[in-house]
Write an enzyme that holds these catalytic residues in place. Structure first.
Site, PDB file in Angstrom:
ATOM      1  N   VAL A  83       0.832  -1.200   0.000  1.00 11.93           N
ATOM      2  CA  VAL A  83       0.000   0.000   0.000  1.00 11.93           C
ATOM      3  C   VAL A  83       0.870   1.255   0.000  1.00 11.93           C
ATOM      4  CG1 VAL A  83      -1.819   1.264   1.168  1.00 11.93           C
ATOM      5  CG2 VAL A  83      -1.806  -1.238   1.234  1.00 11.93           C
ATOM      6  N   LYS A  84       0.615   2.092  -1.016  1.00 11.09           N
ATOM      7  CA  LYS A  84       1.367   3.343  -1.138  1.00 11.09           C
ATOM      8  C   LYS A  84       0.679   4.424  -0.313  1.00 11.09           C
ATOM      9  CE  LYS A  84       3.979   4.581  -5.218  1.00 11.09           C
ATOM     10  NZ  LYS A  84       3.902   4.939  -6.642  1.00 11.09           N
ATOM     11  N   VAL A  85       1.457   5.069   0.529  1.00 15.82           N
ATOM     12  CA  VAL A  85       0.955   6.089   1.448  1.00 15.82           C
ATOM     13  C   VAL A  85       1.887   7.299   1.332  1.00 15.82           C
ATOM     14  CG1 VAL A  85       0.596   6.606   3.905  1.00 15.82           C
ATOM     15  CG2 VAL A  85       0.067   4.313   3.038  1.00 15.82           C
TER      16      VAL A  85
END
Ligand code: G3P
Length: 215
Positions: A83-85
């Protein structure tokens, strides 16, 4: 150095996977939007079926709770989703919450070394310094890679450095020389990495000489 392809285009991902040296994929909201009116979750699942390695998918919420909720949904789509945050204060908090839950994060939009240090402390799996965008404003993107490498090595952080926003082959060369763990590269640039005019000229001559003897 691992090689990821930086695209959400299924055909490009298939072509990159067919090279046999692809380790993962990165997407972002801009890349997904280039694909038109796709079902985001179905599209991510399709990417994960092509590539077994890490596939980065980005949240669009900007607050901790929203990011964590979206991340849980994304991580549930396939085992290889990362997951890109974004590297914001809320993103840092989300990184820690997600790492504690065993969800892998790729901390994106990293532009300075202390962002990288903090997200490593929060347990990030990947950090994405955007080197091309720093070069775009007359900065030195590669200096950021070198600084993060030095900090991570000094303190023994295991977060992987993913060189992102790569625009041309020299970005990939310099990332490898500086010890980036991963480079995410547009498909067009991956193809350029195997090109050299002397290879083409040399091959043409070899084949011409071979034909002379055979003739
Ligand atoms: O992986 C991040 C990358 O997609 C950003 O690239 O070219 O939009 O700066 P660019």
């Amino acid at each position: 150095m691992d090689i990821y392809v930086d695209t959400a285009n299924l055909e490009e991902i298939r072509q990159a996977a067919a090279l046999g040296v692809l380790d993962g994929v990165t997407t972002n909201p801009s890349l997904i939007s280039k694909e038109g009116e796709v079902d985001f979750h179905a599209h991510l699942k399709a990417i994960c079926e092509i590539v077994p390695g890490p596939v980065s998918a980005e949240v669009t919420a900007t607050d901790h709770d929203g990011m964590v909720a979206q991340a849980r949904t994304l991580a549930g789509l396939a085992e290889n989703i990362v997951v890109k945050v974004p590297c914001t204060v809320e993103g840092l908090r989300a990184c820690k919450s997600l790492s504690d839950k065993g969800i892998k994060t790729n901390m994106t939009l990293c532009f300075q070394p202390m962002q990288a240090l903090l997200v490593a402390k929060a347990g990030a799996f990947l950090v994405s310094p955007f080197i091309g965008r720093i070069d775009d404003i007359s900065g030195d993107g590669m200096e950021l890679i070198q600084q993060i490498r030095q900090i991570y090595d000094t303190y023994g952080f295991e977060t992987k450095i993913l060189s992102a926003s790569i625009r041309h082959p020299m970005h990939a060369v310099q990332s490898a020389l500086l010890g980036a763990d991963v480079a995410t590269i547009p498909y067009k640039v991956i193809a350029q990495l195997m090109n050299h005019p002397l290879t083409d000229i040399g091959l043409k001559k070899f084949l011409a000489d071979w034909e002379k003897i055979r003739g």
